[in-house]
Design an enzyme around this catalytic site. Structure first.
Site, short mmCIF file in Angstrom:
data_model
loop_
_atom_site.label_atom_id
_atom_site.label_comp_id
_atom_site.label_asym_id
_atom_site.label_seq_id
_atom_site.Cartn_x
_atom_site.Cartn_y
_atom_site.Cartn_z
CB ILE A 315 -6.10 22.71 -38.64
CG1 ILE A 315 -6.87 21.43 -38.02
CG2 ILE A 315 -6.76 23.38 -39.83
CD1 ILE A 315 -8.27 22.06 -37.56
N GLY A 318 0.04 15.73 -34.27
CA GLY A 318 0.64 15.57 -32.87
C GLY A 318 1.21 14.09 -32.93
N GLY A 321 -1.78 11.51 -34.13
CA GLY A 321 -2.33 11.80 -35.33
C GLY A 321 -2.31 13.12 -35.89
CG ASP A 440 -0.42 15.84 -25.16
OD1 ASP A 440 0.47 16.71 -24.97
OD2 ASP A 440 -0.49 15.55 -26.54
#
Ligand SMILES: *[C@@H]1O[C@H](CO)[C@@H](O)[C@H](O)[C@H]1NC(C)=O
Ligand SMILES: *[C@@H]1O[C@H](CO)[C@@H](O)[C@H](O)[C@H]1NC(C)=O
Ligand SMILES: *[C@@H]1O[C@H](CO)[C@@H](O)[C@H](O)[C@H]1NC(C)=O
Length: 625
Positions: A315, A318, A321, A440
């Protein structure tokens, strides 16, 4: 023992000095019996307050801020003792005035004529106002019940050094149950209530123990600058009058000897105390592990849940991971993040980081369920973290992804999401221990629960920010379009880099446009949503930033406030951006948005530099949708 050889005069001086040193150590106890005037109507006990004010070095030669801080700290001790004694956090409102007056008269003997409220900016009622509707110990305990055992095991001990950090971590865990915002500076507000509770009720040494006061109430009761240094200085000048230069050298020797002796004593005492704590509460590591409710999953369990990391379960992707969805045997939907490129070497650090992240809890922050560390021959070393799957996906899904073609998010929902994000981040920056910089923030890291409450995710990758100071980082982590210019270009990482990314996400939320607009500008360069919004705002077309056909639009005034806040937050210059605390206040209250300073140069000009810096360093962390 050279002092045995000295003349009577020297012996006298020696005893005087010895007295000065021992009296300092015992000053709290000695002076404790000398009571001061206290008002009969105020239920707080200001009898013991003078020695505390003295030990915390309240005096006219200090600057106002440090005196106010010490006075507030001592007041928290009084409130903690009051809580322990009566079960109430603060005195009734109708007695607030008389409590301040009693405290004023105690402070008066240190700084004559000092009026605490007017000098330090406290309002009368603040001494009787707490957090939300909690006023008694039992009300507080009912709220924090699930976390109470951890707090007792970590905070009912001497709170020096690392023990303080452990205790603070469990307090941070406890606060989540009800805290909706940091409110620093108030007396027993949401920020301070847990500390007053722990120092008054949980800690066995009580709030006036120097370790407890320093750790929990930010009050230094053992500074070298306090009270008796004046007495000592007086004594020294007296001696220097009656003695020759040569004699002064001997006295200097005395000082040195005494200090050495004192230090040795202090160390020995500390060692004894540490030893007691160490044997009393078992291994420190155990209590850290016990402070969270993390589950350690086996790799097989995770594989079964995610259908062996099947492609259909993927789903999110990044730099660090991939994220898979899965279902546990008990039917719970989970999201599993599988970190890339792991080696067994970092496992201890990883589990510790996971523990700390799990201890940071807030309604607007994702909650860790568990983790997994494993090595297999086939797949190498594996590190995974597990959280609950959010039924409404991420903000990215709603703005640009699978839900985007469905109904557009309404204005009230967007407003709620904006506030939730801001509160979650403000907690990471100012409520969490240790403070965390997310690094992030992007639309796909803002998850939405079943009520469209924003849940900030993925702060697990954040490095913990030592002491909250600006520092330079060698590895830039972030996502193109969201990362603050000073961080991308110079690696300068502060809370304000998060504020920038927050501003970008807020603009996406308001405009429905991506961080990097797909259409290029006139020169054929990619256009950033921040530059686009700023150009509209500068021309006075603030409302044009808002996505077309957004349902249930609110008043122009409020919408403009959100747009201006977003533009201000995503200002290229760090100093122009507000803090997350300020953002929460601006969005929650009628506070106006500060002026937006003019921008230095077009931000797009810097984009090339940013891209170059990525490719040169070969970072794999950047992803563009
Ligand atoms: C506090 O109590 C009042 C009345 O009992 C209630 O209306 C209000 O919602 C409460 N506030 C909070 C923050 O719980
Ligand atoms: C302290 O609390 C009062 C109300 O309880 C509030 O008006 C004030 O803004 C708060 N002060 C700070 C510094 O947060
Ligand atoms: C803290 O520890 C002391 C000594 O071990 C004990 O007497 C006290 O009951 C403890 N306090 C709490 C709140 O558990």
């Amino acid at each position: 023992m050279s002092h045995h050889l000295f003349f009577p005069l020297f012996s006298l001086i020696f005893f005087l000095l010895l007295f000065s040193v021992t009296s300092r150590q015992n000053s709290y106890r000695i002076l404790k019996s000398s009571s001061s005037s206290s008002s009969s109507s105020c239920p707080l006990n200001f009898k013991d307050v003078k020695p505390l004010l003295q030990l915390s070095n309240v005096n006219p030669s200090n600057d106002l801020d440090s005196n106010c801080a010490s006075i507030l700290g001592v007041l928290r001790i009084i409130l903690s003792e009051y809580l322990n004694l009566t079960g109430s956090f603060y005195p009734p409102l109708n007695l607030a005035e008389s409590c301040w007056n009693s405290y004023d008269s105690a402070v008066d003997s240190f700084i004559p004529g000092f009026k605490i409220r007017s000098s330090c900016g406290f309002r009368t009622q603040w001494i009787s106002e707490g957090c939300m509707n909690i006023s008694t110990k039992s009300e507080f305990e009912k709220l924090v019940q699930p976390d109470l055992n951890d707090v007792v095991s970590n905070c009912n001990q001497s709170l020096y050094d690392s023990f303080c950090a452990t205790c603070l971590t469990s307090i941070a865990t406890m606060r989540i149950s009800y805290l909706t915002g940091a409110n620093n500076g108030n007396i027993s507000d949401c920020t301070n209530m847990p500390f007053i509770y722990v120092s008054g009720v949980i800690n066995q040494y009580g709030p006036s123990d120097p370790g407890t006061a320093k750790c929990l109430l930010s009050l230094d009761l053992s500074s070298d600058e306090n009270g008796n240094s004046l007495k000592k200085r007086l004594l020294i000048s007296l001696i220097s009058v009656v003695s020759f230069v040569g004699l002064c050298c001997f006295i200097g020797g005395f000082f040195y000897y005494l200090r050495l002796k004192k230090e040795k004593e202090r160390k020995a005492r500390r060692k004894r105390r540490m030893g007691r704590v160490g044997s009393g509460s078992g291994s420190n590591l155990q209590s850290i592990n016990g402070s969270t409710h993390l589950i350690k999953y086996s790799l097989d369990e995770i594989k079964q849940a995610t259908n062996k990391f099947h492609r259909d379960n993927l789903i999110g992707k990044g730099g660090y991971g991939n994220v898979y969805k899965g279902v546990l045997p008990n039917g719970a939907d989970i999201a599993v993040k599988r970190f890339k490129n792991c080696s067994a070497a970092g496992d201890a650090g990883f589990t510790h980081e996971v523990e700390v992240v799990a201890s940071i809890r807030h309604v607007n922050l994702v909650e860790l369920r568990g983790y997994c560390v494993a090595t297999t021959n086939l797949e190498g070393h594996q590190r995974l973290i597990v959280c609950d799957l959010m039924p409404n996906g991420s903000l990215h899904d709603h703005l640009f992804g699978e839900f985007a073609s469905e109904k557009k998010l309404s204005w009230p929902i967007r407003q709620k999401i904006a506030l939730g994000m801001a509160r979650g981040l403000a907690y990471l920056h100012y409520g969490a221990q240790p403070a965390v910089i997310h690094r992030d923030i992007k639309a796909s890291n803002i998850l939405l629960d079943e009520n469209f409450e924003a849940i900030v995710a993925d702060f697990g990758l954040a490095k913990f920010n030592p002491e909250g100071f600006t520092h330079l980082s060698t590895r830039v982590a972030g996502t193109l379009g969201y990362v603050a210019p000073e961080y991308a270009l110079y690696g300068q990482l502060t809370e304000r880099s998060d504020v920038f990314s927050f501003g970008v996400v807020l603009l996406e939320l308001l405009s429905g446009k991506k961080a990097i607009l797909s259409g290029n500008d006139e020169q054929g360069q990619p256009l950033l949503v921040t530059d686009w919004a700023w150009s509209l705002v500068r021309k006075g077309h603030i409302l044009d930033v808002i996505e077309e056909e957004m349902p249930e639009l609110g008043s122009d005034q409020i919408i403009e406030k959100y747009v201006l806040t977003a533009v201000l937050c995503s200002h290229p210059q760090l100093y122009a951006r507000p803090t997350m605390d300020q953002v929460v206040k601006i969005l929650e209250t009628d506070l106006p948005v500060p002026c937006i300073p003019e921008r230095p140069i077009s931000f797009t000009a810097e984009l090339e530099d940013i891209e170059r810096s990525f490719s040169n360093n070969g970072f794999g962390h950047f992803s563009i949708y």
